[in-house]
Design a protein around this motif. Structure first.
Motif, PDB file in Angstrom:
ATOM      1  N   PHE A 178      50.323  87.714 -73.050  1.00 54.11           N
ATOM      2  CA  PHE A 178      50.302  89.102 -72.597  1.00 54.11           C
ATOM      3  C   PHE A 178      50.483  89.242 -71.087  1.00 54.11           C
ATOM      4  O   PHE A 178      50.630  90.349 -70.588  1.00 54.11           O
ATOM      5  CB  PHE A 178      48.982  89.769 -73.012  1.00 54.11           C
ATOM      6  CG  PHE A 178      48.774  89.825 -74.497  1.00 54.11           C
ATOM      7  CD1 PHE A 178      49.330  90.846 -75.245  1.00 54.11           C
ATOM      8  CD2 PHE A 178      48.033  88.851 -75.141  1.00 54.11           C
ATOM      9  CE1 PHE A 178      49.147  90.911 -76.618  1.00 54.11           C
ATOM     10  CE2 PHE A 178      47.837  88.905 -76.518  1.00 54.11           C
ATOM     11  CZ  PHE A 178      48.399  89.927 -77.256  1.00 54.11           C
ATOM     12  N   GLN A 179      50.446  88.109 -70.376  1.00 52.20           N
ATOM     13  CA  GLN A 179      50.598  88.128 -68.927  1.00 52.20           C
ATOM     14  C   GLN A 179      51.731  87.208 -68.517  1.00 52.20           C
ATOM     15  O   GLN A 179      52.055  86.251 -69.243  1.00 52.20           O
ATOM     16  CB  GLN A 179      49.301  87.675 -68.241  1.00 52.20           C
ATOM     17  CG  GLN A 179      48.127  88.608 -68.452  1.00 52.20           C
ATOM     18  CD  GLN A 179      46.894  88.186 -67.658  1.00 52.20           C
ATOM     19  OE1 GLN A 179      45.889  88.891 -67.646  1.00 52.20           O
ATOM     20  NE2 GLN A 179      46.956  87.043 -67.003  1.00 52.20           N
ATOM     21  N   PRO A 180      52.340  87.484 -67.363  1.00 49.01           N
ATOM     22  CA  PRO A 180      53.427  86.614 -66.895  1.00 49.01           C
ATOM     23  C   PRO A 180      52.952  85.201 -66.574  1.00 49.01           C
ATOM     24  O   PRO A 180      53.727  84.251 -66.638  1.00 49.01           O
ATOM     25  CB  PRO A 180      53.948  87.326 -65.644  1.00 49.01           C
ATOM     26  CG  PRO A 180      52.814  88.204 -65.200  1.00 49.01           C
ATOM     27  CD  PRO A 180      52.138  88.637 -66.459  1.00 49.01           C
ATOM     28  N   PHE A 181      51.665  85.062 -66.234  1.00 50.37           N
ATOM     29  CA  PHE A 181      51.087  83.748 -65.959  1.00 50.37           C
ATOM     30  C   PHE A 181      49.574  83.844 -66.076  1.00 50.37           C
ATOM     31  O   PHE A 181      49.004  84.936 -66.072  1.00 50.37           O
ATOM     32  CB  PHE A 181      51.479  83.229 -64.571  1.00 50.37           C
ATOM     33  CG  PHE A 181      51.173  84.203 -63.458  1.00 50.37           C
ATOM     34  CD1 PHE A 181      49.906  84.267 -62.890  1.00 50.37           C
ATOM     35  CD2 PHE A 181      52.159  85.061 -62.972  1.00 50.37           C
ATOM     36  CE1 PHE A 181      49.620  85.154 -61.868  1.00 50.37           C
ATOM     37  CE2 PHE A 181      51.886  85.946 -61.943  1.00 50.37           C
ATOM     38  CZ  PHE A 181      50.615  86.009 -61.400  1.00 50.37           C
ATOM     39  N   ILE A 182      48.927  82.699 -66.197  1.00 51.13           N
ATOM     40  CA  ILE A 182      47.464  82.649 -66.237  1.00 51.13           C
ATOM     41  C   ILE A 182      46.967  81.834 -65.053  1.00 51.13           C
ATOM     42  O   ILE A 182      47.660  80.935 -64.563  1.00 51.13           O
ATOM     43  CB  ILE A 182      46.939  82.051 -67.558  1.00 51.13           C
ATOM     44  CG1 ILE A 182      47.603  80.698 -67.850  1.00 51.13           C
ATOM     45  CG2 ILE A 182      47.142  83.022 -68.705  1.00 51.13           C
ATOM     46  CD1 ILE A 182      47.078  80.008 -69.092  1.00 51.13           C
ATOM     47  N   THR A 183      45.769  82.144 -64.602  1.00 50.50           N
ATOM     48  CA  THR A 183      45.222  81.485 -63.426  1.00 50.50           C
ATOM     49  C   THR A 183      43.796  81.010 -63.662  1.00 50.50           C
ATOM     50  O   THR A 183      43.078  81.541 -64.520  1.00 50.50           O
ATOM     51  CB  THR A 183      45.222  82.432 -62.209  1.00 50.50           C
ATOM     52  OG1 THR A 183      44.380  83.564 -62.500  1.00 50.50           O
ATOM     53  CG2 THR A 183      46.627  82.913 -61.883  1.00 50.50           C
ATOM     54  N   ILE A 184      43.408  80.010 -62.893  1.00 54.75           N
ATOM     55  CA  ILE A 184      42.015  79.545 -62.836  1.00 54.75           C
ATOM     56  C   ILE A 184      41.630  79.536 -61.367  1.00 54.75           C
ATOM     57  O   ILE A 184      42.166  78.745 -60.585  1.00 54.75           O
ATOM     58  CB  ILE A 184      41.859  78.139 -63.442  1.00 54.75           C
ATOM     59  CG1 ILE A 184      42.304  78.124 -64.900  1.00 54.75           C
ATOM     60  CG2 ILE A 184      40.402  77.666 -63.323  1.00 54.75           C
ATOM     61  CD1 ILE A 184      42.270  76.738 -65.533  1.00 54.75           C
ATOM     62  N   PHE A 185      40.772  80.447 -60.974  1.00 54.88           N
ATOM     63  CA  PHE A 185      40.373  80.604 -59.575  1.00 54.88           C
ATOM     64  C   PHE A 185      41.592  80.710 -58.656  1.00 54.88           C
ATOM     65  O   PHE A 185      41.651  80.070 -57.605  1.00 54.88           O
ATOM     66  CB  PHE A 185      39.457  79.459 -59.140  1.00 54.88           C
ATOM     67  CG  PHE A 185      38.099  79.526 -59.761  1.00 54.88           C
ATOM     68  CD1 PHE A 185      37.149  80.423 -59.308  1.00 54.88           C
ATOM     69  CD2 PHE A 185      37.780  78.717 -60.844  1.00 54.88           C
ATOM     70  CE1 PHE A 185      35.895  80.505 -59.897  1.00 54.88           C
ATOM     71  CE2 PHE A 185      36.524  78.792 -61.439  1.00 54.88           C
ATOM     72  CZ  PHE A 185      35.585  79.698 -60.965  1.00 54.88           C
TER      73      PHE A 185
END
Length: 216
Positions: free
Chosen positions: A179-186
């Motif tokens: 659902f998002q263009p990318f995922i992040t961790i901190f």
């Protein structure tokens, strides 16, 4: 400008993990001695991770580092340095666990509690302060898995609890990636395969452990 941005980022992450440590201390049902021991182990692991991030950044930019060390150290770390730091941290944790220097299951449960709490606060700050709409998904996942932790901590043994939390978080992140263009961790952009590794690891450990217990 880069140094100021790095300091601000480091300050937010540090504050988030500090809040996670405080939350673990007051919400954990373990004895004070056990909580202190696990907190010491988690804090040591986090400090080691910071060192590994610096090492990873130097290894990736070694040519620039030779010419201008300060330029590399001041420049923000990227996802490659993050991957290396995670890999180095896992290797060190497994090594210490193998030689009885670290109770792996207890450490993992404490770390996940602190990690999820810190993630929730970090993403909340990003959403409210920086108006980062992509932080909402991460915040929801961290919050749901935290609820799962409090629900399951008296119902599952420690190994299965750790696996359930790992599976819940990684599955949520993988769903979010659609659902998002990318995922992040901190703030670090991570690929779907990175999260998938933890999902497979959690499933494998849970399945193998349950099969072994059934044969006994």
């Amino acid at each position: 400008m880069a140094i100021t941005s790095n300091l601000l980022f480091f300050g937010i992450v540090t504050f988030s993990f500090l809040a996670g440590v405080i939350a673990f201390y007051f919400l954990s049902e373990q004895s004070k001695e056990q909580k202190k021991k696990e907190l010491d182990e988690v804090i040591t692991a986090l400090l080691n991770f910071v060192i590994f991030m610096i090492i990873g950044k130097v290894l990736i930019n070694w040519r620039i580092f030779i010419d201008d060390p300060l330029a590399v150290l001041a420049y923000p770390s990227n996802s490659s340095a993050f991957y290396l730091a995670v890999l180095f941290s896992i290797v060190l944790i497994v090594y210490k666990s193998k030689y009885k220097q670290l109770p792996f299951v207890g450490f993992s449960a404490a770390f996940l509690h602190i990690f999820l709490s810190a993630t929730f606060l970090y993403e909340f700050i990003q959403l409210v302060w920086k108006n980062n709409s992509l932080s909402l998904g991460n915040m929801i996942i961290a919050g749901l898995v935290l609820v799962l932790y409090f629900y399951l901590r008296e119902r599952l043994k420690s190994v299965n609890l750790v696996c359930a939390l790992l599976i819940g978080w990684s599955a949520g992140m993988l769903i979010l990636s659609y659902f998002q263009p990318f995922i992040t961790i901190f703030g670090f952009i991570v690929a779907s395969w990175f999260v998938l590794v933890f999902l497979v690891l959690g499933l494998a450990v849970m399945i193998i452990r349950n099969l072994v217990l059934r044969r006994q």
